[in-house]
Scaffold this active site. Sequence first.
Site, PDB file in Angstrom:
ATOM      1  N   ASP A  48      42.680  12.357 -60.387  1.00 26.82           N
ATOM      2  CA  ASP A  48      43.622  12.616 -61.357  1.00 26.82           C
ATOM      3  C   ASP A  48      44.961  12.010 -60.699  1.00 26.82           C
ATOM      4  O   ASP A  48      45.102  12.115 -59.342  1.00 26.82           O
ATOM      5  CB  ASP A  48      43.707  13.931 -61.545  1.00 26.82           C
ATOM      6  CG  ASP A  48      44.825  14.224 -62.747  1.00 26.82           C
ATOM      7  OD1 ASP A  48      44.783  13.249 -63.412  1.00 26.82           O
ATOM      8  OD2 ASP A  48      44.959  15.603 -62.719  1.00 26.82           O
ATOM      9  N   ASN A  96      38.554  11.934 -73.039  1.00 31.66           N
ATOM     10  CA  ASN A  96      39.610  10.587 -73.095  1.00 31.66           C
ATOM     11  C   ASN A  96      39.684   9.609 -74.047  1.00 31.66           C
ATOM     12  O   ASN A  96      40.529   8.862 -74.319  1.00 31.66           O
ATOM     13  CB  ASN A  96      39.300  10.040 -71.758  1.00 31.66           C
ATOM     14  CG  ASN A  96      39.542  10.902 -70.543  1.00 31.66           C
ATOM     15  OD1 ASN A  96      38.977  10.512 -69.303  1.00 31.66           O
ATOM     16  ND2 ASN A  96      40.521  11.466 -70.411  1.00 31.66           N
TER      17      ASN A  96
END
Length: 385
Positions: A48, A96
Amino acid sequence: MPSMHLSQIRRWLLQSPPAEWVVTQLREVLIGALRQGPIPRHVAFVMDGNRRFARNQGIETVEGHNFGFEALAKILEVCYKSGIRTVTIYAFSIENFKRSKHEVAALMDLAKVKLMQLSQHGDLCERYGVRIQVLGRRELLSPEVAEKIGEVERITAGNGDAVLNICGPYTSHDEITHSVRETVEEFSKPVSSITARPFSQSHISHTIRTRNLGTSAASKEIPRVPSPIEETIPDAEDSAASSTLNASESASTATSYSASPDPDTAKLPLQTSKSFPSLLSTHPPPSSMVKAAQPYPDPEAITEATITSHLFTADDPPLDLLIRTSGVERLSDFMLWQCHEETDIVFSKTLWPEFDLLSFLPILVEWQWRHKRRGNEEGESRKGR
């Protein structure tokens, strides 16, 4: 912008031959020191911070993901060189797909290129014998990406020293659902033979009910008259008893009619079993009418190990260490089932493109310290017993 220039200058200095030699030697010394202690068998990363890194550096989001891949290649080498044999990375979540089409398409193109670099042009897989496998809903990907993934898996299929699990498109809820679905399918198929489990809950309950019913029936001495349905499809265990009961009832009925002192009753014809074929027939029905019971696996045999055996990571060792970068403290639907009581979960504030050996080293050292402490506590508890 000044931070971008400083980052470029620092990268240029580190890539100069003298600095690169020093960094290489230092890396070897540190990794050698790590190998002297216990090493986790399975480490997972939530990579991330690529987009935040791109915003901080004033570059395109795609370039941030590109820097993230470079960081991944360096961390993978550290992992495999230090002795970690299974690495799982969270590359792309099913959620996503909700991002902009431009970013999703760029990520898919980047994945095709970088996967081929890992398997063909780079020496990482060959040097450490890494087998690459992609876990997740592959049908959600475009045919081109799915084809590249299959090619990468075929190229590295012969490697067996280490494993790289690339999760995408993936969520842990979807993986658990997949495992439960396969478990249901497995236990819905009849098997050739089943070994009875005498201490199962259903077996114990059935035995108690049978004994209670048998005791109450014996005390009341109420004869049991089988129904037409039971005579049509009898149970395998009760067929002999039912035939004997019907025969005795037939004989007693005939005797009662023949010995009746009532003259009107005596004039009635003698009733035999032939007069009541539907109720007193002692002949079993044809075998074609009896449906053979198919044995099925005992659903009480389903355990945590059963669900684990159908996960995407069924062949991997238990998860020892999970690391998420960027300072966000949540798992984001990643490896929820695999996280057990001895899994160390670490949230690092470093953005993923900046995550390197110096960021990874303290985490591994702390894991080694905790691992040794748990081992000492278990040893003391055994001595206390």
